[in-house]
Design a protein around this motif. Structure first.
Motif, PDB file in Angstrom:
ATOM      1  N   GLY A   5       4.450   6.167  11.046  1.00  0.00           N
ATOM      2  CA  GLY A   5       4.749   4.756  11.166  1.00  0.00           C
ATOM      3  C   GLY A   5       3.622   3.947  11.758  1.00  0.00           C
ATOM      4  O   GLY A   5       3.614   2.715  11.685  1.00  0.00           O
ATOM      5  N   VAL A   6       2.633   4.622  12.359  1.00  0.00           N
ATOM      6  CA  VAL A   6       1.464   3.946  12.928  1.00  0.00           C
ATOM      7  C   VAL A   6       0.317   3.943  11.926  1.00  0.00           C
ATOM      8  O   VAL A   6      -0.317   2.914  11.680  1.00  0.00           O
ATOM      9  CB  VAL A   6       1.022   4.622  14.242  1.00  0.00           C
ATOM     10  N   CYS A   7       0.050   5.080  11.320  1.00  0.00           N
ATOM     11  CA  CYS A   7      -1.116   5.251  10.439  1.00  0.00           C
ATOM     12  C   CYS A   7      -0.806   4.947   8.977  1.00  0.00           C
ATOM     13  O   CYS A   7      -1.584   5.314   8.085  1.00  0.00           O
ATOM     14  CB  CYS A   7      -1.640   6.682  10.547  1.00  0.00           C
ATOM     15  N   ARG A   8       0.305   4.297   8.716  1.00  0.00           N
ATOM     16  CA  ARG A   8       0.775   4.140   7.341  1.00  0.00           C
ATOM     17  C   ARG A   8      -0.196   3.408   6.437  1.00  0.00           C
ATOM     18  O   ARG A   8      -0.350   3.736   5.256  1.00  0.00           O
ATOM     19  CB  ARG A   8       2.140   3.462   7.335  1.00  0.00           C
ATOM     20  N   GLY A   9      -0.908   2.411   6.969  1.00  0.00           N
ATOM     21  CA  GLY A   9      -1.803   1.613   6.134  1.00  0.00           C
ATOM     22  C   GLY A   9      -3.010   2.379   5.633  1.00  0.00           C
ATOM     23  O   GLY A   9      -3.457   2.187   4.501  1.00  0.00           O
ATOM     24  N   VAL A  10      -3.548   3.263   6.472  1.00  0.00           N
ATOM     25  CA  VAL A  10      -4.758   3.992   6.062  1.00  0.00           C
ATOM     26  C   VAL A  10      -4.438   5.071   5.040  1.00  0.00           C
ATOM     27  O   VAL A  10      -5.211   5.301   4.098  1.00  0.00           O
ATOM     28  CB  VAL A  10      -5.483   4.591   7.286  1.00  0.00           C
ATOM     29  N   HIS A  11      -3.300   5.743   5.196  1.00  0.00           N
ATOM     30  CA  HIS A  11      -2.908   6.730   4.182  1.00  0.00           C
ATOM     31  C   HIS A  11      -2.644   6.044   2.849  1.00  0.00           C
ATOM     32  O   HIS A  11      -3.028   6.543   1.788  1.00  0.00           O
ATOM     33  CB  HIS A  11      -1.677   7.506   4.649  1.00  0.00           C
ATOM     34  N   HIS A  12      -1.989   4.899   2.906  1.00  0.00           N
ATOM     35  CA  HIS A  12      -1.718   4.133   1.680  1.00  0.00           C
ATOM     36  C   HIS A  12      -3.020   3.754   0.980  1.00  0.00           C
ATOM     37  O   HIS A  12      -3.153   3.919  -0.243  1.00  0.00           O
ATOM     38  CB  HIS A  12      -0.931   2.872   2.052  1.00  0.00           C
ATOM     39  N   THR A  13      -3.993   3.287   1.748  1.00  0.00           N
ATOM     40  CA  THR A  13      -5.242   2.819   1.154  1.00  0.00           C
ATOM     41  C   THR A  13      -6.098   3.970   0.648  1.00  0.00           C
ATOM     42  O   THR A  13      -6.686   3.887  -0.439  1.00  0.00           O
ATOM     43  CB  THR A  13      -6.031   1.974   2.170  1.00  0.00           C
ATOM     44  N   ALA A  14      -6.175   5.062   1.415  1.00  0.00           N
ATOM     45  CA  ALA A  14      -6.975   6.213   0.978  1.00  0.00           C
ATOM     46  C   ALA A  14      -6.397   6.817  -0.297  1.00  0.00           C
ATOM     47  O   ALA A  14      -7.140   7.182  -1.224  1.00  0.00           O
ATOM     48  CB  ALA A  14      -7.038   7.263   2.083  1.00  0.00           C
ATOM     49  N   ALA A  15      -5.071   6.927  -0.365  1.00  0.00           N
ATOM     50  CA  ALA A  15      -4.444   7.475  -1.574  1.00  0.00           C
ATOM     51  C   ALA A  15      -4.634   6.534  -2.761  1.00  0.00           C
ATOM     52  O   ALA A  15      -4.798   6.983  -3.905  1.00  0.00           O
ATOM     53  CB  ALA A  15      -2.958   7.727  -1.321  1.00  0.00           C
ATOM     54  N   THR A  16      -4.607   5.230  -2.510  1.00  0.00           N
ATOM     55  CA  THR A  16      -4.861   4.266  -3.586  1.00  0.00           C
ATOM     56  C   THR A  16      -6.277   4.429  -4.120  1.00  0.00           C
ATOM     57  O   THR A  16      -6.506   4.388  -5.345  1.00  0.00           O
ATOM     58  CB  THR A  16      -4.638   2.829  -3.078  1.00  0.00           C
ATOM     59  N   LYS A  17      -7.247   4.608  -3.216  1.00  0.00           N
ATOM     60  CA  LYS A  17      -8.624   4.847  -3.659  1.00  0.00           C
ATOM     61  C   LYS A  17      -8.713   6.127  -4.483  1.00  0.00           C
ATOM     62  O   LYS A  17      -9.438   6.185  -5.482  1.00  0.00           O
ATOM     63  CB  LYS A  17      -9.560   4.932  -2.448  1.00  0.00           C
ATOM     64  N   ALA A  18      -7.986   7.169  -4.069  1.00  0.00           N
ATOM     65  CA  ALA A  18      -7.993   8.416  -4.831  1.00  0.00           C
ATOM     66  C   ALA A  18      -7.376   8.217  -6.209  1.00  0.00           C
ATOM     67  O   ALA A  18      -7.833   8.803  -7.200  1.00  0.00           O
ATOM     68  CB  ALA A  18      -7.242   9.506  -4.064  1.00  0.00           C
ATOM     69  N   SER A  19      -6.342   7.377  -6.295  1.00  0.00           N
ATOM     70  CA  SER A  19      -5.707   7.131  -7.594  1.00  0.00           C
ATOM     71  C   SER A  19      -6.659   6.431  -8.561  1.00  0.00           C
ATOM     72  O   SER A  19      -6.557   6.612  -9.774  1.00  0.00           O
ATOM     73  CB  SER A  19      -4.430   6.308  -7.407  1.00  0.00           C
ATOM     74  N   ASP A  20      -7.595   5.636  -8.022  1.00  0.00           N
ATOM     75  CA  ASP A  20      -8.623   5.042  -8.883  1.00  0.00           C
ATOM     76  C   ASP A  20      -9.377   6.134  -9.627  1.00  0.00           C
ATOM     77  O   ASP A  20      -9.631   6.025 -10.836  1.00  0.00           O
ATOM     78  CB  ASP A  20      -9.624   4.227  -8.052  1.00  0.00           C
ATOM     79  N   LEU A  23       2.166  -9.375   4.786  1.00  0.00           N
ATOM     80  CA  LEU A  23       1.928 -10.319   3.695  1.00  0.00           C
ATOM     81  C   LEU A  23       1.188  -9.645   2.545  1.00  0.00           C
ATOM     82  O   LEU A  23       1.506  -9.844   1.373  1.00  0.00           O
ATOM     83  CB  LEU A  23       1.138 -11.512   4.225  1.00  0.00           C
ATOM     84  N   LEU A  24       0.207  -8.821   2.883  1.00  0.00           N
ATOM     85  CA  LEU A  24      -0.600  -8.163   1.853  1.00  0.00           C
ATOM     86  C   LEU A  24       0.048  -6.889   1.324  1.00  0.00           C
ATOM     87  O   LEU A  24      -0.008  -6.598   0.131  1.00  0.00           O
ATOM     88  CB  LEU A  24      -1.987  -7.829   2.414  1.00  0.00           C
ATOM     89  N   GLY A  25       0.654  -6.106   2.225  1.00  0.00           N
ATOM     90  CA  GLY A  25       1.167  -4.795   1.850  1.00  0.00           C
ATOM     91  C   GLY A  25       2.588  -4.793   1.343  1.00  0.00           C
ATOM     92  O   GLY A  25       3.045  -3.790   0.786  1.00  0.00           O
ATOM     93  N   GLY A  26       3.323  -5.900   1.561  1.00  0.00           N
ATOM     94  CA  GLY A  26       4.693  -5.987   1.076  1.00  0.00           C
ATOM     95  C   GLY A  26       5.737  -5.602   2.099  1.00  0.00           C
ATOM     96  O   GLY A  26       6.885  -6.020   2.010  1.00  0.00           O
ATOM     97  N   VAL A  77       3.523  -1.041   0.065  1.00  0.00           N
ATOM     98  CA  VAL A  77       3.821  -0.644  -1.316  1.00  0.00           C
ATOM     99  C   VAL A  77       2.882  -1.287  -2.332  1.00  0.00           C
ATOM    100  O   VAL A  77       3.060  -1.100  -3.534  1.00  0.00           O
ATOM    101  CB  VAL A  77       5.275  -1.017  -1.679  1.00  0.00           C
ATOM    102  N   ALA A  78       1.875  -2.039  -1.889  1.00  0.00           N
ATOM    103  CA  ALA A  78       1.116  -2.902  -2.806  1.00  0.00           C
ATOM    104  C   ALA A  78      -0.053  -2.223  -3.511  1.00  0.00           C
ATOM    105  O   ALA A  78      -0.560  -2.738  -4.509  1.00  0.00           O
ATOM    106  CB  ALA A  78       0.595  -4.131  -2.052  1.00  0.00           C
ATOM    107  N   GLY A  79      -0.515  -1.088  -3.018  1.00  0.00           N
ATOM    108  CA  GLY A  79      -1.673  -0.446  -3.627  1.00  0.00           C
ATOM    109  C   GLY A  79      -1.356   0.165  -4.974  1.00  0.00           C
ATOM    110  O   GLY A  79      -0.345   0.849  -5.134  1.00  0.00           O
ATOM    111  N   LEU A  80      -2.220  -0.081  -5.952  1.00  0.00           N
ATOM    112  CA  LEU A  80      -2.050   0.445  -7.304  1.00  0.00           C
ATOM    113  C   LEU A  80      -3.376   1.002  -7.813  1.00  0.00           C
ATOM    114  O   LEU A  80      -4.446   0.550  -7.401  1.00  0.00           O
ATOM    115  CB  LEU A  80      -1.600  -0.659  -8.266  1.00  0.00           C
ATOM    116  N   PRO A  81      -3.341   1.985  -8.715  1.00  0.00           N
ATOM    117  CA  PRO A  81      -4.594   2.440  -9.323  1.00  0.00           C
ATOM    118  C   PRO A  81      -5.335   1.270  -9.949  1.00  0.00           C
ATOM    119  O   PRO A  81      -4.760   0.502 -10.718  1.00  0.00           O
ATOM    120  CB  PRO A  81      -4.123   3.441 -10.391  1.00  0.00           C
ATOM    121  N   GLY A  82      -6.567   1.089  -9.572  1.00  0.00           N
ATOM    122  CA  GLY A  82      -7.372   0.020 -10.139  1.00  0.00           C
ATOM    123  C   GLY A  82      -7.278  -1.295  -9.418  1.00  0.00           C
ATOM    124  O   GLY A  82      -7.957  -2.254  -9.785  1.00  0.00           O
ATOM    125  N   GLY A  83      -6.456  -1.367  -8.353  1.00  0.00           N
ATOM    126  CA  GLY A  83      -6.400  -2.649  -7.674  1.00  0.00           C
ATOM    127  C   GLY A  83      -5.256  -2.816  -6.705  1.00  0.00           C
ATOM    128  O   GLY A  83      -4.938  -1.935  -5.923  1.00  0.00           O
TER     129      GLY A  83
END
Length: 485
Positions: free
Chosen positions: A61-76, A156-159, A165-171
């Motif tokens: 619940g603390v580190c949620r943003g970085v895991h979300h972003t790193a996994a989104t980068k990997a999905s790219d 606002l940015l992450g939903g 929930v906002a990260g998607l492959p490619g953007g």
């Protein structure tokens, strides 16, 4: 004889410290042991890669943003797509807002009570509540109000304020409207003020206190290691993107990598008494959990990032960067309590970067997602989490369904370093069988700079990634080396 600190206090997750004493009650050895296991690497298998960012955000619940972003980068990488410049800016804005709210809670709730309240204070007072009483309720309210501004940007940015929930492959799933940009800009100015307040508190409470500075710059909490962090093309600190740079104990560069190249530099060792693996520098080979010249152990996080970089990428933070190394008198700095100082500087740096990005009107462009390419079957996402370098590596089938996952989080990178710090502190404080709460807190002060997050660090299991794992028995004898297992 042995003494256990169980559970350890003021950290995220559950762990224990075991201190072994000889027949005279003097220090013999000490261990930091991870006693929980989660297993995310296993149950990510079978998920579509586009679902992974939302799933891994629940690791913590603390580190949620970085895991979300790193996994989104990997999905790219899995979809063979390069995000648009607008998407990259939004991701970086999101990550830096996360830095501010994360660093703030870690400093005020977990690290600074040892100094603001005092390392020998009653445990009932040596906490966030005691800190509020010392700094004053009005200042504490202002700090909490400004930190909330970072959470507002994150939501606002992450939903969502907790699991984005906002990260998607490619953007990114949603563009920033002009009114939202203006709101973020207004909130960002509050964040810059929070960074300035935090550094002023640090200076008033610690830098002006001779006794505390003896702890910060003395040998009690000094561990000489290699360091790793991410830098941009100008060799300045960067959290979202760049190249991972490694320096040795003297500050000489000994390697840099991007993406899957991490496999050439990092190996991991499994030890029976911990659920957490022990990464080390592959080219130096495992040579025990020791510090000093020639060690293969490295550290990541706020101080290591400043150690490997040539400076900060914002002006106010740069001034404090220069002051820190001038006071410490060395670079790389090996004084682990300086992690707190570096963390405060990074808070201001991230706040300034949020403001810069919010003032860039191009961030409201509508091109927030690039067209996906063919499934490549593999993706690696690396960024700097507040606690240090974070690596997400996934292999998929030709439909983008995850088959294998390997996550190396900051606390895992720091596992050996944490053990060393605790061992060194216990050796200096545990003597003649004299053990009390004050002594044990001085031992715990050795791990708090690393800002442990065991919820993040203990879900890993050996997958089938081409990583070399060495397994040792309780006597320290190598009995198995695994690769491609």
């Amino acid at each position: 004889m042995k003494v256990e600190i169980n559970p350890m206090t003021r950290l995220e997750g559950h762990g224990k410290i075991t201190i072994i004493m000889d027949e005279n009650g003097n220090f013999a050895d000490a261990y930091f042991q991870t006693v929980e296991f989660r297993g995310y690497e296993k149950f990510l298998a079978g998920l579509p890669i586009e679902e992974v960012p939302r799933t891994v955000s629940t690791i913590c619940g603390v580190c949620r943003g970085v895991h979300h972003t790193a996994a989104t980068k990997a999905s790219d990488g899995v979809y063979g797509v390069e995000p648009t410049e607008t998407a990259k800016k939004i991701r970086e804005l999101f990550l830096n807002a996360h830095y501010v709210e994360d660093h703030a809670v870690i400093l005020y709730a977990l690290g600074l009570p040892d100094f603001v309240v005092g390392p020998e204070a009653d445990p009932a007072e040596r906490n966030l509540i005691g800190l509020v009483r010392r700094v004053g309720v009005d200042i504490a309210k202002e700090i909490l109000k400004k930190r909330k501004c970072a959470v507002k940007i994150f939501e606002l940015l992450g939903g969502k304020p907790i699991h984005p929930v906002a990260g998607l492959p490619g953007g990114w799933s949603k563009k920033i409207e002009e009114n939202e940009r203006q709101e973020i800009e207004k909130l960002a100015k509050e964040l810059v003020e929070l960074g300035q307040i935090t550094l002023q508190i640090f200076e008033d409470v610690i830098l002006k206190n001779e006794k505390y500075m003896e702890l910060v710059t003395g040998d009690l909490y000094r561990t000489v290691l290699n360091y790793m962090g991410t830098v941009d093309d100008s060799e300045r600190i960067n959290y979202y993107d760049g190249v991972q740079k490694i320096v040795d104990t003297r500050g000489n560069e000994i390697g840099r990598f991007r993406g899957k190249e991490y496999l050439e530099y990092i190996a991991e060792r499994v030890i029976p008494w911990s659920y957490m693996k022990f990464p080390y520098l592959k080219q130096l080979g495992w040579n025990d959990i020791r510090d000093g010249e020639g060690t293969s152990i490295y550290s990541v996080g706020p101080l290591p990032r400043l150690n490997v970089s040539e400076g900060m990428n914002t002006p106010l933070a740069q001034e404090h960067y220069e002051k820190m190394f001038e006071v410490l008198g060395e670079k790389p700095a090996h004084y682990i309590l300086s992690f707190h100082w570096a963390r405060a500087i990074e808070l201001l740096n991230a706040a300034e970067r949020v403001l810069e990005l919010a003032q860039d009107e191009s961030i409201t462009n509508s091109d927030v997602r690039a067209e996906l390419g063919e499934v490549t079957g593999e993706g690696v996402g690396i960024l700097e989490a507040p606690r240090g370098t974070l690596i997400h590596h996934y292999k998929t089938d030709d439909r983008g369904i995850v088959e294998e996952a390997n996550l190396i989080v900051a606390t895992t990178h720091n596992n050996a370093a944490i053990n060393l710090a605790i061992r060194n502190a216990a050796k200096k404080f545990v003597k003649n069988g004299e053990i009390d709460e004050k002594i044990l807190n001085y031992v715990e002060m050795a791990f708090r700079p690393y800002d442990l997050c065991l919820a993040c660090a203990t879900h890993t299991l050996p997958g089938r990634m081409p990583i070399e794992i060495e397994v040792y028995d309780s006597e320290g004898m190598l009995y198995r080396r695994l690769r491609n297992f």
